[in-house]
Design a protein around this motif. Structure first.
Motif, PDB file in Angstrom:
ATOM      1  N   TYR A 148       0.837  -1.206   0.000  1.00  9.55           N
ATOM      2  CA  TYR A 148       0.000   0.000   0.000  1.00  9.55           C
ATOM      3  C   TYR A 148       0.868   1.251   0.000  1.00  9.55           C
ATOM      4  CZ  TYR A 148      -3.441   3.512   1.315  1.00  9.55           C
ATOM      5  OH  TYR A 148      -4.239   4.624   1.330  1.00  9.55           O
ATOM      6  N   ALA A 152       0.921   3.874  -2.966  1.00  7.79           N
ATOM      7  CA  ALA A 152       0.463   5.250  -2.728  1.00  7.79           C
ATOM      8  C   ALA A 152       1.492   6.256  -3.212  1.00  7.79           C
ATOM      9  CB  ALA A 152       0.175   5.448  -1.241  1.00  7.79           C
ATOM     10  N   THR A 182      -4.964  -1.490  -5.105  1.00  3.91           N
ATOM     11  CA  THR A 182      -4.719  -0.213  -4.425  1.00  3.91           C
ATOM     12  C   THR A 182      -4.451   0.901  -5.419  1.00  3.91           C
ATOM     13  OG1 THR A 182      -3.828  -1.338  -2.477  1.00  3.91           O
ATOM     14  CG2 THR A 182      -3.238   0.978  -2.757  1.00  3.91           C
ATOM     15  N   LEU A 186      -6.617   4.357  -5.599  1.00  3.11           N
ATOM     16  CA  LEU A 186      -6.018   5.654  -5.300  1.00  3.11           C
ATOM     17  C   LEU A 186      -5.977   6.565  -6.526  1.00  3.11           C
ATOM     18  CD1 LEU A 186      -3.047   4.612  -2.945  1.00  3.11           C
ATOM     19  CD2 LEU A 186      -5.317   5.485  -2.312  1.00  3.11           C
ATOM     20  N   GLN A 189      -9.412   7.952  -7.203  1.00  2.00           N
ATOM     21  CA  GLN A 189      -9.746   9.032  -6.277  1.00  2.00           C
ATOM     22  C   GLN A 189      -9.119  10.350  -6.731  1.00  2.00           C
ATOM     23  OE1 GLN A 189      -8.367   7.618  -2.470  1.00  2.00           O
ATOM     24  NE2 GLN A 189     -10.145   6.298  -2.135  1.00  2.00           N
TER      25      GLN A 189
END
Length: 400
Positions: A148, A152, A182, A186, A189
């Motif tokens: 993660y 990110a 993930t 992300l 978003q």
């Protein structure tokens, strides 16, 4: 004491930091399980890193007056073997705690074993998020920058590109699956209009690079997110270069800047990929310069990321044991909560809320110098800055 030749061979190959005192009562035994034969490129350096840390710690008098001894076992990249070996280390070798694992599914098996046997386990390298979140337990801590966290970091860079159509390429097991899930979450978003036009998920170690590259080219993406590593990565890069895939497509690639995976590419290194990695040749922080100098002096070789992980793992265990005043499991669990450890990447902290360390990673770009690839324009991302909220973490962990 005179050992038979076979016994002597086992003693020399299976124990790190062993000496005449290794069989004495004033030794703390660490049982370390890893995929040494399956992942030698990373884990050969990892073992060297552990050795360097052991030499430093034991040379300074050990921990709480006791020397550290690491007893290693090879899990054959198999979860069942890893659990069997952990049981053997505890029952036959009398280890005080267990550590290690490289592959995510193996790490998850050891974490479950630690919970069942109520023994402390430090997962040093497995990147799976489940080991500290959905499948997390109070007996298991994890040191390495997680899937993660690295995703990110890279998703933030990917969002800056403003590319709409993405291809996703990943090894079809826990690490690859969770990294892509993930990344999709992300990036969506950050950029709601993004499209994921194709996914390619070959089995680990069995990529048909020609088919993957052709399928991606046919999908006509604007950019690629890749988490293939090792020989799979090398095959993908070679085919992509041959077919001209990377000339008009931006690539964001996890782990590719690590020397273990970057160095074998040599003159085939693609320019401009955005990667996570370890720029060991140009990193000039004081803590890294000291580590690199000691490593080169001992092994006459430069460190790979595996060396940083192995070294930091032993330093973490030493710090935790010192704080706990021994190896009692409950005291170790308490000692690791909020534990601060100095590493070649600077200070890291083991988060009380999920047992994950804040070790970060370097994010930068690949540059082909003509005969090899290097990382340039890189920066360090502190792992503490790329975490879900405490509320999300609590929900994933339940009351574990």
């Amino acid at each position: 004491m005179k050992l038979k030749p076979a016994v002597l061979a086992i003693a020399l190959t299976g124990v790190l930091g062993a000496s005449a005192s290794a069989w004495a009562a004033d030794v703390i035994k660490i049982g370390e399980i890893n995929s040494y034969k399956a992942q030698p490129v990373f884990l050969d350096a990892y073992k060297r890193g552990m050795t360097l840390a052991l030499d430093e710690i034991n040379g300074a008098g050990g921990v709480n007056g006791k020397k550290l001894e690491v007893i290693t076992r090879d899990d054959n990249a198999n979860p069942g073997d890893a659990v069997r070996l952990a049981d053997e280390l505890l029952s036959r070798e009398g280890v005080d705690l267990i550590a290690g694992s490289f592959l995510s599914h193996v790490g998850l098996a050891l974490a479950d074993y630690a919970q069942q046997r109520k023994v402390f386990y430090l997962g040093t390298e497995p990147l799976t998020d489940k080991i500290v979140w959905e499948n997390g337990n109070r007996y298991t801590y994890r040191m390495r920058t997680s899937t993660y966290m690295q995703t990110a970091m890279l998703a933030a860079e990917a969002a800056k590109l403003k590319k709409k159509k993405w291809a996703l390429i990943y090894p079809n097991y826990e690490f690859g699956q969770s990294s892509v899930a993930t990344f999709k979450k992300l990036l969506k978003q950050a950029q709601p209009d993004v499209e994921f036009v194709i996914e390619q998920a070959p089995p680990l170690g069995k990529v048909d690079a020609g088919s993957v590259v052709q399928a991606v080219a046919d999908a006509k993406p604007d950019a690629i997110f890749n988490t293939l590593f090792g020989p799979d990565l090398a095959k993908f890069v070679r085919e992509g270069n041959t077919r001209g895939l990377f000339k008009s497509v931006q690539v964001v690639s996890m782990l590719t800047g690590e020397p273990e995976y970057l160095d074998p590419l040599r003159a085939e290194t693609p320019d401009g990929w955005i990667v996570s990695g370890y720029p060991q040749d140009s990193l000039e922080t004081p803590e890294h310069k000291a580590f690199r100098a000691a490593y080169v002096a001992k092994f006459n070789d430069y460190p790979r990321l595996g060396a940083v992980v192995g070294y930091s793992a032993i330093k973490s265990l030493a710090a935790g044991i010192k704080k706990a005043g021994g190896t009692d499991t409950e005291k170790l669990i308490a000692a690791f909560k909020g534990l601060k450890v100095d590493t070649p990447f600077g200070e890291i902290v083991y988060r009380p809320q999920d047992n994950q360390s804040t070790m970060g990673a370097y994010i930068g770009k690949l540059k082909n110098t003509g005969d090899k690839g290097i990382m340039v324009d890189y920066h360090y991302v502190d792992g503490a800055t790329v975490q879900p909220s405490d509320e999300e973490v609590k929900k994933m962990r339940g009351d574990k």
